[in-house]
Enzyme design. Structure first.
Site, PDB file in Angstrom:
ATOM      1  CB  CYS A 248      17.474  45.230  -5.237  1.00  0.00           C
ATOM      2  SG  CYS A 248      17.295  43.747  -6.254  1.00  0.00           S
TER       3      CYS A 248
ATOM      4  NE  ARG B  65      22.969  38.568  -3.222  1.00  0.00           N
ATOM      5  CZ  ARG B  65      22.571  37.443  -2.629  1.00  0.00           C
ATOM      6  NH1 ARG B  65      23.161  37.043  -1.516  1.00  0.00           N
ATOM      7  NH2 ARG B  65      21.618  36.706  -3.165  1.00  0.00           N
TER       8      ARG B  65
ATOM      9  CB  SER C 217      19.005  34.844  -6.953  1.00  0.00           C
ATOM     10  OG  SER C 217      20.324  35.136  -7.332  1.00  0.00           O
TER      11      SER C 217
ATOM     12  CD  GLU D 111      19.216  37.294 -10.141  1.00  0.00           C
ATOM     13  OE1 GLU D 111      19.321  37.913 -11.215  1.00  0.00           O
ATOM     14  OE2 GLU D 111      19.527  37.753  -9.048  1.00  0.00           O
TER      15      GLU D 111
ATOM     16  CD  GLN E 242      23.160  42.597  -9.341  1.00  0.00           C
ATOM     17  OE1 GLN E 242      23.027  41.511  -8.775  1.00  0.00           O
ATOM     18  NE2 GLN E 242      22.191  43.497  -9.378  1.00  0.00           N
TER      19      GLN E 242
ATOM     20  N   GLY F  70      12.962  54.800 -14.491  1.00  0.00           N
ATOM     21  CA  GLY F  70      14.314  54.263 -14.452  1.00  0.00           C
ATOM     22  C   GLY F  70      14.554  53.328 -15.626  1.00  0.00           C
TER      23      GLY F  70
ATOM     24  N   GLY G 190      17.711  51.889 -16.243  1.00  0.00           N
ATOM     25  CA  GLY G 190      18.971  51.187 -16.029  1.00  0.00           C
ATOM     26  C   GLY G 190      18.802  49.708 -16.314  1.00  0.00           C
ATOM     27  CE  LYS G 191      24.626  46.971 -15.364  1.00  0.00           C
ATOM     28  NZ  LYS G 191      25.704  46.458 -14.489  1.00  0.00           N
TER      29      LYS G 191
ATOM     30  N   GLY H  92      15.385  48.471 -14.938  1.00  0.00           N
ATOM     31  CA  GLY H  92      14.287  49.075 -15.686  1.00  0.00           C
ATOM     32  C   GLY H  92      14.191  48.540 -17.104  1.00  0.00           C
TER      33      GLY H  92
END
Length: 547
Positions: free
Chosen positions: A147, A149, A206, A211, A217, A288, A290-291, A293
């Site tokens: 989200c 980069r 980041s 983080e 990722q 959502g 996912g990771k 959410g």
């Protein structure tokens, strides 16, 4: 929800070392080309950027090749890359060693509306690696798209041509014009590109310093690239080393202590925008699971939210989260009921991989009013591409915040975090030296192979000559003895040169000697390693493209 704010939310000041290349600057005086300034130390960059308007140079991570206008444009001239090797420019062309390059945009260089156009879904990474490696000057490739980069890492046979080909590919794929990409992109080469990825994996680049999600990722890049043609030795080695750096920084420094993720910063932003009296009564919807959410849900729970509705494609993930947070009332709803759930929500978090908006202005306009103690429905959209159309904020009944708006949250404890980043940089530089030594040592491999082949041709020829002189009466045992003799002589003669072409990468002085030995052997035996390899690679690529 609790009204307390996280004091440990940190600065996202991107890392990087004020460095102006003198040679490039002098060339720019003659050609009137813009001089780019690099910030490769988090402290220096933060201090320069913090000066704001009083510092008359733009803080940017873009490095331009100042000699581009003097380079040969293959497409414009109609000359193929292979033909170019045969021209008078061949010497200059082939002396250029292959380079590791990162071409990308991130939250520091491009707004979300640009990033979402260039974003590459994880499922497409293998396909993209294949497409990039069909370009004439690209040997290896990898994609890191989140989200915050979208960065493409390549091993290129030529810096200028590699950047040109990748930029054209990015433009063709996304529909974003090349000038717009060039305005927002950053370019880093070799050690700078390597250091950048190490800083990314360590959480120094980041939005929220330290983080942890970015390391996961980076790991996903390696997992996705396994077995993919083009995700080869140098690029895979680079990303694996970056993972080690990220782990080491988090183990040996306290950079992650008190840090928050993008998801928790989103929750903090919502708390900042809600009236304090509504913390406990605001109706929350999370779209959502996912990771991202999942982290939003956990941070909402940590802030005192006791009930929330979660819309997701499948129920399994939501049930798993409910098992972890047994004291929280988590209500699952399918995507088909998303609008009905939104009608009953005051605060809506979106974090899905949808490539098209989930909420349009027309959709939101139809929703009923929020609770009486709130003026507008609050959308916190941390997806890229965005899940909520930005024009929704034009309505008097709604306001939208996206990932770029999280800067407001991550401005606290700046100096403390810069000190932690400085500690991490020491580790990064150590690991950078190790990786560069390992990468440079790979250059001797083609020389080793060519020298072995050269000596083997001589051995085989002389062996056959010897057998022909001895005639047909020689026994199988005698023939084997002569063969073993020839192989033994070759092995002993090659032992010394091979030892001097190997280096474990721990001693820079020894590595310099190894590379000089390689160049000497290339000259003595006329191996022409670099030129022949480059010619061979380009020929193979062109033949493959013509099929």
């Amino acid at each position: 929800m609790s009204s307390s704010m996280a004091a440990a939310v940190g600065s996202a000041t991107p890392p990087s070392a004020l460095r102006v290349e003198a040679s490039a600057a002098s060339r720019s005086l003659a050609s009137a080309t813009r001089v780019s300034i690099f910030f490769k130390s988090p402290i220096t960059r933060a201090l320069v950027c913090a000066n704001g308007p009083s510092f008359n140079l733009r803080c940017e991570a873009v490095s331009e090749n100042l000699a581009q206008k003097n380079q040969i444009d293959l497409k414009g001239s109609g000359v193929s890359a292979l033909e170019l090797l045969k021209t008078s420019a061949a010497d200059r062309y082939t002396k250029e060693r292959s380079s590791i390059i990162v071409i990308g945009i991130n939250i520091h260089t491009a707004p979300v509306e640009v990033r979402e156009k260039l974003a590459i879904p994880e499922a497409q990474w293998p396909q993209v690696i294949g497409e990039l490696c069909t370009l004439n000057h690209i040997e290896e490739a990898a994609v890191l798209s989140t989200c915050n980069r979208m960065e493409i890492y390549v091993v290129a046979l030529s810096q200028h041509r590699g950047v040109k080909e990748v930029t054209e590919w990015m433009s063709k794929r996304s529909g974003v014009p090349i000038p717009e990409i060039s305005e927002h992109r950053f370019l880093l080469y070799n050690e700078d590109a390597t250091q950048h990825l190490f800083e990314v994996a360590a959480g120094l680049d980041s939005l929220v310093l330290g983080e942890g999600q970015i390391l996961a990722q980076v790991k996903q890049v390696v997992k996705t690239g396994q077995g993919v043609a083009g995700f080869d030795r140098k690029i895979s080695g680079l990303f694996k080393q970056a993972i080690s750096v990220g782990k080491r920084v988090r183990t040996e420094t306290n950079i992650s202590s008190g840090s928050v993720s993008v998801s928790s910063a989103a929750v903090e932003l919502a708390l900042m925008k809600l009236p304090e009296s509504s913390y406990s009564s605001a109706r929350v919807l999370v779209i959502g699971a996912g990771k991202m959410g999942k982290l939003v849900i956990k941070h909402l729970a940590a802030k005192g939210c006791k009930r929330m509705v979660v819309v997701n494609r499948t129920e399994e993930k939501v049930n798993a989260i409910s098992q972890e947070l047994k004291d929280i009332d988590i209500v699952y709803k399918p995507l088909s009921e998303m609008m009905a759930c939104a009608a009953e929500a005051d605060v809506i978090f979106t974090s899905t991989a949808s490539e098209s908006p989930l909420f349009s202005k027309e959709d939101v306009q139809k929703l009923p009013s929020v609770a009486p103690f709130l003026r507008r429905r609050l959308f916190i959209d941390i997806s890229v591409p965005r899940n909520v159309e930005p024009c929704v904020s034009d309505l008097e009944t709604a306001v939208v915040y996206n990932v770029d708006d999280l800067q407001e949250v991550v401005a606290a404890n700046k100096e403390d975090r810069l000190q932690k980043a400085a500690e991490a940089q020491v580790i990064i530089l150590e690991e950078l030296n190790k990786f560069v030594a390992w990468k440079d040592s790979l250059e001797t491999v083609p020389t080793i192979k060519k020298l072995r082949a050269y000596v083997e041709r001589i051995r085989a020829s002389e062996f056959e000559k010897c057998l022909s002189k001895l005639g047909d009466n020689i026994s199988k045992k005698q023939k084997q003895a002569i063969y073993d003799l020839s192989m033994g002589i070759v092995s002993k003669l090659l032992h010394g040169p091979m030892q001097h072409l190997r280096c474990d990468g721990n001693d820079n002085r020894a590595l310099d000697e190894v590379l000089e030995n390689m160049r000497s052997l290339n000259r003595m035996f006329d191996l022409e390693t670099e030129i022949s390899l480059l010619e061979e690679k380009i020929r193979v690529k062109m033949e493959r493209a013509q099929k």
